[in-house]
Design a protein around this motif. Structure first.
Motif: not given
Length: 621
Positions: A151-154, A175-177, A200-203
């Motif tokens: 995870i990229v947190y801003v 993975n996701y921001p 695969s999976g969810t973005g």
């Protein structure tokens, strides 16, 4: 001797360009967390310097705190679950490369004035968190969001930003921001180039992702891209959608946004589904495949949405506002599902379809629309809020409608009103068909809520051929061409009804031919409205044709074959003619008036079945 001198100089230059005193420093596993500058926390008892490489090995836990400024290190490789925190005291930092390869871990950039410059970030492990807290900013040359569940947190407050200046690569699994508050107001800015290609999976996108460079969107069918509530994508540069498998989805069902200020190109093998609300200020060009809009949105002035030959644009769900001076162009656009598309812009389509429960409204206040072809099917609705010309218009399916708003003109080259329970409403407006009109199907009707007109031009050939019980006429139909009425169902009729505002009916100035090929009776135009004949009316029926309207004859009526019944009276005016051949019969069922100068001739087959026949004209019986 000279050669030896050159070799010595080159060797000295190479040594000078190496990182002076560069070494690899490893965090002591037993220390757990602690301060970065404390020498005892490092193997060898000395903290690393600006040119050194740092390894945080497996087994290290806790938080490693960085408080020295400026903070400079060549590289950090993390293989543990530890967290590195750059505190508010760190006003600036420069890190060459950060690599994470294990499970869990965290890098936190803290402080309202902190600016951290990182050459490359590689998240190759799993469950790692990259934090940019309130007020802090991170500038990364190349960012690789790989591995899984990273995870990229801003932060969503304090003008926090993550700027990626060269390359952004988003792959891996799940993975996701995001922002740390879920508000979606923080920024991840792509200033160079990038590619989004989860395996695969969810973005998930839970912040504002802004592209100023070139962003490739390459998402396979196995991945669902979800822009969560509050999250959005803003494209100021070039966004290229491409893939080689089926189905790309951007937000299925939430209500975030996609803003396009630049250029978006769709070049897919199958289809690209846009589930976000779309706000287009720039250009969207569908080169191949199908682009499916499912979230509503607005197309602003000077924006363009177009597609190339072989591609398709579909509006499937949501409400769309196509504003003045916005352009929609192409040859294969479909309005479907429960979508509502309202346009006041430039609608440059050579052909399009309105199907299912969709609504298409033309509301431009200047100029006129021109369309080569329109096809409309079940439960769909088309509204004309301005003057328009259509070469070919087909209404089929069931329960579809076309409305022409008051004060406007619609000119149709050909019109086919088919299917079941479809309608055309021209409320205080004018509809003209110039070449061909077919009124067929089951229980379809022409409707007028006020004083509209429906005109068949002198060049128009028309066919009225219902297969249901009634085709309803709620307006004034003017025929200047040749209209052929043929009913193919026993008891079928053309019902002309009278609203409270005016008397409706047929005004024939051209040729009106009644013909049918069935072996049973046929009735027509039943109700207390008007049928005016100023031209030629020919009856050629197998059995009978019944006029239930009041008949006002100013032209010629010739019964060639069958029984012509007048059940609601009428008037024959001066100069008019009514006649029949030996195979034809005229029957008056109620009061009828023949004025002076009117003629009834060849009357060997007249039947007076009721009422009073008053004649002041020529009566050749």
């Amino acid at each position: 001797m000279a050669l030896r001198s050159i070799l010595v100089v080159c060797l000295c230059w190479c040594l000078a360009t190496e990182r002076v005193g560069a070494a690899t420093y490893t965090w002591a596993t037993a220390s757990g967390g602690g301060a970065w500058l404390t020498g005892s926390n490092w193997v060898g008892g000395v903290a690393p310097g600006p040119t050194d490489d740092v390894v945080i090995p497996a087994g290290v836990t806790g938080t490693i705190t960085v408080s020295n400024t400026p903070f400079v290190v060549n590289s950090i490789t993390m293989s543990s679950t530890a967290a590195i925190s750059c505190t508010a005291a760190v006003l600036s930092a420069t890190i060459g490369t950060i690599t994470h390869t294990s499970t869990s871990g965290q890098l936190t950039i803290t402080g309202a004035t902190s600016v951290v410059n990182i050459g490359t970030v590689r998240l190759q492990g799993s469950s790692f968190s990259f934090y940019v807290t309130a007020g802090a900013q991170a500038v990364v040359g190349s960012f690789y969001l790989l591995g899984s569940s990273n995870i990229v947190y801003v932060a969503s407050t304090g003008n926090s930003k993550l700027n990626i200046t060269s390359w952004f690569e988003w792959g891996g699994v799940n993975n996701y921001p995001a922002d740390n508050a879920g508000a979606g107001t923080s920024q991840l800015n792509i200033l160079g180039s990038g590619v989004i290609f989860p395996n695969s999976g969810t973005g998930n996108i839970l912040l504002t992702l802004q592209n100023y460079g070139t962003l490739y969107y390459q998402v396979p069918a196995a991945v669902t891209m979800i822009t969560q509530t509050g999250g959005m994508i803003k494209n100021y540069g070039q966004m290229i959608v491409t893939h080689s498998t089926l189905g790309v989805v951007m937000n299925p069902g939430n209500q975030p946004y996609f803003y396009n200020y630049g250029t978006m190109t769709v070049n897919v093998t199958s289809d690209f589904q846009m589930g976000n609300a779309v706000y287009n200020y720039g250009t969207i060009d569908v080169m191949t495949g199908i682009m499916r809009f499912r979230g509503g949105g607005t197309f602003y002035a000077n924006s363009t949405l177009s597609h190339r030959s072989g591609a398709t644009i579909r509006f499937e769900l949501g409400s769309y506002d196509h504003q003045a001076n916005a352009t929609l162009s192409g040859a294969n656009v479909i309005f479907m599902g429960s979508s509502v598309f309202t346009t006041a812009g430039n609608f440059q389509l050579t052909t399009f379809q309105i199907i299912e429960s969709s609504t298409l409204a033309f509301m431009r206040t200047y100029g006129a629309y021109y369309f080569p072809s329109i096809t409309q099917s079940s439960n769909s609705l088309v509204k004309f809020g301005m003057n328009a010309q259509v070469d070919s218009y087909l209404i089929m399916g069931a329960s579809g409608g076309m409305i022409v708003n008051p004060g406007f003109r619609l000119t149709l080259g050909s019109l086919v009103l088919n299917g079941t329970s479809n309608y055309i409403t021209n409320s205080a407006s004018a509809v003209t068909v110039t070449n061909y009109f077919e009124w067929s199907g089951v229980n379809n009707y022409l409707n007028d809520a006020a004083t509209g007109t429906f005109t068949l031009a002198s060049t128009c050939n028309s066919v009225f051929s219902g297969t249901g019980t009634t085709q309803w006429l709620y307006t004034v139909l003017f025929n200047y061409g040749k209209a052929t009425y043929s009913c193919t169902r026993l008891g079928g009729n053309l019902g002309i009804l009278t609203p409270t505002t005016s008397l409706h009916g047929i005004r024939n100035y051209g040729e009106f031919v009644v013909s049918n090929v069935i072996s049973s009776g046929m009735s027509s135009t039943q109700a207390s409205t008007l049928f005016y004949n100023y031209g030629l009316m020919t009856i050629n029926a197998t059995l009978d044709f019944t006029i239930g309207n009041s008949l006002y004859n100013n032209g010629t009526i010739n019964v060639v074959k069958g029984l012509f019944r007048l059940v609601n009276g009428g008037t024959a005016y001066p100069g008019s003619i009514m006649s029949h051949t030996p195979d034809g019969t005229i029957q008056f069922d109620t009061t009828f008036t023949q004025q002076a100068g009117a003629t009834i001739k060849n009357g060997t087959g007249l039947i007076f079945a009721g009422g009073t026949f008053v004649s002041s004209g020529t009566f050749e019986v």
